[in-house]
Design an enzyme around this catalytic site. Structure first.
Site, short mmCIF file in Angstrom:
data_model
loop_
_atom_site.label_atom_id
_atom_site.label_comp_id
_atom_site.label_asym_id
_atom_site.label_seq_id
_atom_site.Cartn_x
_atom_site.Cartn_y
_atom_site.Cartn_z
N HIS A 289 0.73 -1.29 -0.02
CA HIS A 289 0.00 0.06 0.11
C HIS A 289 0.85 1.14 0.09
O HIS A 289 0.55 2.17 -0.84
CB HIS A 289 -0.90 0.07 1.16
CG HIS A 289 -1.51 1.11 1.35
ND1 HIS A 289 -2.63 1.76 0.82
CD2 HIS A 289 -1.41 2.17 2.36
CE1 HIS A 289 -3.02 2.97 1.14
NE2 HIS A 289 -2.11 3.38 2.12
N ASP B 203 6.20 21.29 -26.74
CA ASP B 203 6.24 20.03 -26.38
C ASP B 203 7.11 20.06 -24.99
O ASP B 203 7.99 21.05 -24.78
CB ASP B 203 6.36 18.92 -27.03
CG ASP B 203 5.87 17.68 -26.61
OD1 ASP B 203 6.12 17.10 -25.62
OD2 ASP B 203 5.06 17.02 -27.54
N TRP C 250 7.42 -0.19 3.61
CA TRP C 250 7.91 0.53 2.48
C TRP C 250 9.30 1.08 2.59
O TRP C 250 9.90 1.45 1.48
CB TRP C 250 6.84 1.62 2.07
CG TRP C 250 7.16 2.99 2.72
CD1 TRP C 250 6.92 3.23 4.00
CD2 TRP C 250 8.03 4.12 2.19
NE1 TRP C 250 7.18 4.56 4.34
CE2 TRP C 250 7.78 5.11 3.44
CE3 TRP C 250 8.64 4.45 1.37
CZ2 TRP C 250 8.43 6.31 3.17
CZ3 TRP C 250 9.29 5.50 1.10
CH2 TRP C 250 9.16 6.49 2.09
N SER D 112 12.82 6.23 -14.06
CA SER D 112 11.77 7.05 -14.66
C SER D 112 11.70 8.22 -14.15
O SER D 112 11.27 9.36 -14.99
CB SER D 112 10.45 6.19 -14.28
OG SER D 112 9.11 7.00 -14.86
N SER D 113 11.79 8.40 -13.04
CA SER D 113 11.81 9.75 -12.36
C SER D 113 13.02 10.69 -12.69
O SER D 113 12.78 11.88 -12.79
CB SER D 113 11.88 9.71 -10.70
OG SER D 113 10.73 9.03 -10.11
N HIS E 223 13.26 11.86 2.93
CA HIS E 223 12.67 12.79 3.69
C HIS E 223 12.61 14.16 2.61
O HIS E 223 11.67 14.58 2.28
CB HIS E 223 13.40 13.58 4.98
CG HIS E 223 12.44 14.63 5.32
ND1 HIS E 223 11.31 14.21 6.26
CD2 HIS E 223 12.09 15.76 5.30
CE1 HIS E 223 10.43 15.18 6.40
NE2 HIS E 223 11.23 16.14 5.88
N GLU F 262 12.01 13.32 -0.52
CA GLU F 262 10.95 12.49 -1.16
C GLU F 262 9.52 13.05 -0.44
O GLU F 262 8.67 13.31 -1.16
CB GLU F 262 10.99 11.06 -1.01
CG GLU F 262 9.77 10.23 -1.26
CD GLU F 262 9.46 10.07 -2.98
OE1 GLU F 262 10.57 10.56 -3.66
OE2 GLU F 262 8.46 9.80 -3.44
N TYR G 81 8.94 15.83 0.28
CA TYR G 81 8.46 17.28 -0.06
C TYR G 81 8.18 17.23 -1.78
O TYR G 81 7.68 17.79 -2.25
CB TYR G 81 9.89 18.29 0.10
CG TYR G 81 9.59 18.53 1.64
CD1 TYR G 81 8.87 19.19 2.25
CD2 TYR G 81 10.54 18.07 2.41
CE1 TYR G 81 8.54 19.58 3.59
CE2 TYR G 81 10.30 17.94 3.80
CZ TYR G 81 9.29 18.81 4.26
OH TYR G 81 9.12 18.80 5.65
N SER H 189 -1.59 26.74 -5.29
CA SER H 189 -1.33 28.27 -5.41
C SER H 189 -1.81 28.66 -6.86
O SER H 189 -1.80 29.94 -7.13
CB SER H 189 0.10 28.46 -5.66
OG SER H 189 0.97 27.83 -4.40
N HIS I 171 15.28 12.84 11.72
CA HIS I 171 14.33 12.86 12.70
C HIS I 171 13.32 11.76 12.67
O HIS I 171 12.61 11.47 13.29
CB HIS I 171 13.36 14.26 12.46
CG HIS I 171 12.62 14.41 11.11
ND1 HIS I 171 12.74 15.52 10.46
CD2 HIS I 171 12.07 13.61 10.39
CE1 HIS I 171 11.80 15.27 9.52
NE2 HIS I 171 11.64 14.21 9.52
N HIS I 172 13.53 10.93 11.39
CA HIS I 172 12.98 9.59 11.37
C HIS I 172 13.44 8.46 12.07
O HIS I 172 12.92 7.32 12.29
CB HIS I 172 12.87 9.14 9.98
CG HIS I 172 11.98 10.13 9.10
ND1 HIS I 172 10.73 10.04 8.63
CD2 HIS I 172 12.31 11.20 8.11
CE1 HIS I 172 10.37 11.16 8.10
NE2 HIS I 172 11.24 11.73 7.65
N THR J 215 6.91 27.00 5.50
CA THR J 215 5.61 26.42 5.21
C THR J 215 4.60 27.25 5.88
O THR J 215 3.48 27.60 4.95
CB THR J 215 5.45 24.96 5.96
OG1 THR J 215 6.66 24.35 5.59
CG2 THR J 215 4.26 24.09 5.41
N LYS K 128 3.87 30.15 3.37
CA LYS K 128 2.96 29.61 2.11
C LYS K 128 1.47 29.72 2.71
O LYS K 128 0.53 30.24 2.10
CB LYS K 128 3.40 28.26 1.74
CG LYS K 128 4.56 28.18 1.08
CD LYS K 128 4.90 26.87 0.59
CE LYS K 128 5.70 26.81 -0.83
NZ LYS K 128 5.08 27.42 -2.00
N ARG L 18 1.78 0.68 14.86
CA ARG L 18 1.43 0.53 13.44
C ARG L 18 2.08 -0.69 12.96
O ARG L 18 2.70 -1.41 13.69
CB ARG L 18 1.99 1.77 12.78
CG ARG L 18 3.44 1.69 12.71
CD ARG L 18 4.20 2.77 11.95
NE ARG L 18 4.14 2.98 10.59
CZ ARG L 18 4.78 3.96 9.79
NH1 ARG L 18 5.81 4.44 10.46
NH2 ARG L 18 4.62 3.64 8.49
#
Lengths: 32, 528
Positions: free
Chosen positions: B80, B109, B145, B172-173, B256, B258, B260, B271, B305-306, B331, B334, B453
């Site tokens: 998931h 293009d 994951w 791909s990315s 991390h 990622e 963002y 926006s 921090h993870h 943030t 924003k 979890r």
């Protein structure tokens, strides 16, 4: 703008080299 | 979705001598076709990974094991997460980028259309590798994951397939990002300076740089996993002198930023939407650009921090704690700017605006719970509890996914040439926003009460909140069928959309007909 569009290969190659370098640098760091 | 463009006979020169049917989609180099392919891929994957979520929630409706065994449950949570991140949110934003970046820049293009085709078509291969691993001996990956060793070194063949899939998705990315950066830097219409670009383009430019600076790191990490598994190396194997914690450092150095990567394009969409429906220019455009760049730069210095619970020095904990809190500043800029844009605006509340407003409110809840988790002593209590699950779902569902819905409703008339069904859109919004909060808000309480979890069974005292969450999950999940109906209906027909579509919409994409012709801006427009 025409000049800029001709630069696209240079931009792309620089970015690709950066990505490849970072991948190899990560592996190199793993070996330390 | 550009099918509708052909049906309406705009500029059908592409059809002369070009493949039709499936070959047209396999060989297409058109940014609009590829954008549609990304979006359809993301939608299919959303339903696949969403079904897994419903199975997870059904299992958790009551204590004990009802529908799954613990291993299959872990496979579901792992897949998931992997599919929602790499198969839904990222491809959906790539779809938006493909459709909108050239239109917003006045470019005909993307810079490299053939590479664009490759970047998309390797993605379903990766998706297939992930999905088919369920049917292999031992089942799909079940190590989370995050792919932490030693679990990820010990699993069966599906772990190798997942590593291959991650390599493919990363490639791909990177190809997509090179294309996007090159397009933005080299293909802008004359007069369109960087500081005149729509904010969506800015956020994608910064996101693409983030991708190029992090995806190779992930590729390196999973390559080391691969060699540990198959070629006798011991990068992460403590028994052979390796260090499993090193994987966590490398992984989160990728993951991390990622986070963002998953949210900056959402900021960009919101926006665009809020000024349109507030009928005011975006408040603080320059500060939005600098805030986005600041968030991106800060995202590289907060990764640990993870990992507060791995046992790091107090000085390191303090550094990562305070640097994480620092992200709240840009943030906050924003959120302030979005609210200031709405302030005294002539607001109307069409579905895109509703999703955008929900984004601002609910993403902020996810941001605040992130600040709570940034506090090292608190995080040590809450680590691996449902509080974390609540936090990142507020960020990724009411954040990223709601922004994707907002963007789809916003640009669907431009893509299909038809207005979507506003009544169904509003039903979709209200059921989603109510359902989403019913699923994820109680999870804060579950986490604070100590429910871990990634478990299929739990202690009796957690039952009520779990039952509420499961009811909400099914409400939220089935509401997405309304979204599918809205999209299909708009493709099939509906009220004709005008070129500008929305009264307050501004930008080059609104100057082309609706649906956007197959080829646009063959002669570059001049921006004053």
């Amino acid at each position: 703008m025409v000049d800029k569009r001709n630069n696209k290969y240079r931009t792309a190659i620089l970015l690709a080299l950066f990505a490849l370098g970072l991948f190899l640098f990560t592996l190199y760091n793993g070996l330390q | 979705m550009s099918d509708a463009a052909h049906a309406h006979g705009h500029h059908d020169e592409h059809s002369h001598g070009h493949p039709t049917g499936i070959m047209r989609w396999l060989t297409t180099t058109n940014h609009k076709d590829i954008g549609s392919l990304y979006l359809w891929f993301a939608l299919i994957m959303l339903f696949a990974a969403g079904s897994m979520a419903l199975l997870i929630r059904a299992e958790l409706f009551q204590p004990g094991l009802q529908l799954t065994n613990p291993d299959f449950f872990n496979q579901l949570t792992t897949m998931h997460g992997l599919i929602m991140i790499f198969g839904v949110i990222m491809p959906a934003f790539s779809g938006f980028a493909n459709w909108q970046v050239p239109l917003m820049l006045g470019a005909p293009d993307m810079a490299f259309p053939r590479m664009n085709n490759w970047a998309f078509w390797i993605l379903p291969v990766a998706g297939l590798l992930l999905m088919t691993s369920f049917f292999l001996p031992g089942g799909a990956v079940a190590g989370g994951w995050t792919m932490y060793p030693p679990l990820f070194i010990q699993g069966g063949i599906s772990y190798d397939l997942t590593i291959l899939a991650v390599h493919i998705m990363g490639l791909s990315s990177i190809m997509g990002s090179i294309n996007i950066i090159t397009t933005i830097l080299n293909m802008r219409a004359p007069g369109l300076t960087l500081m005149k670009m729509p904010l969506f383009v800015w956020t994608w430019l910064i996101t693409a740089y983030l991708l190029i600076a992090t995806m190779p790191v992930l590729a390196g990490a999973v390559t080391m996993l691969l060699t540990d598994r198959n070629f006798g190396t011991h990068f992460f194997n403590a028994a052979g002198g390796g260090d499993p914690v090193m994987f966590q450092h490398i992984f989160w150095f990728f993951a991390h930023p990622e986070v963002y990567i998953l949210i900056l394009p959402a900021f960009g969409i919101v926006s665009q939407v809020i000024p349109t429906f507030a009928r005011k220019p975006l408040f603080g455009y320059a500060s939005m650009v600098y805030a986005t760049a600041s968030i991106a730069i800060l995202s590289f210095i907060v990764w640990a921090h993870h990992m507060f619970t791995v046992g790091m020095p107090v000085a390191a904990q303090l550094f990562f704690m305070f640097s994480t809190m620092l992200i709240a500043v840009p943030t906050g800029v924003k959120v302030f700017n979005w609210v200031a844009t709405m302030w005294r605006g002539s607001m109307t509340f069409e579905t895109p605006m509703l999703f955008a407003i929900a984004f601002v409110c609910l993403f902020t809840i996810g941001g605040f719970s992130g600040l709570v988790l940034a506090i090292a002593p608190v995080d040590i209590q809450l680590h691996d509890t449902y509080y974390v699950v609540a936090h990142f779902h507020y960020v990724l569902v009411s954040g990223a996914l709601f922004a994707i819905f907002s963007g789809i409703y916003y640009w669907l008339p431009k893509w299909t040439g038809h207005m979507y069904d506003e009544t169904l859109g509003k039903w979709h919004f209200w059921l989603s926003v109510i359902g989403m909060n019913i699923v994820f808000f109680p999870m804060h309480f579950l986490g604070l009460a100590g429910m871990p979890r990634r478990i299929p069974d739990y202690a009796l005292q957690f039952t009520e909140f779990n039952q509420i969450a499961t009811v909400g999950a099914f409400l939220f999940g089935f509401s997405q069928l309304i979204f599918l109906a809205v999209v299909l209906k708009a493709i099939k027909g509906g009220a004709k959309a005008t070129d500008q579509v929305w009264e307050g919409a501004e930008g080059l994409e609104w100057t082309v007909p609706s649906p956007a012709p197959y080829h646009t801006f063959e002669t570059a427009p001049v921006v004053k």
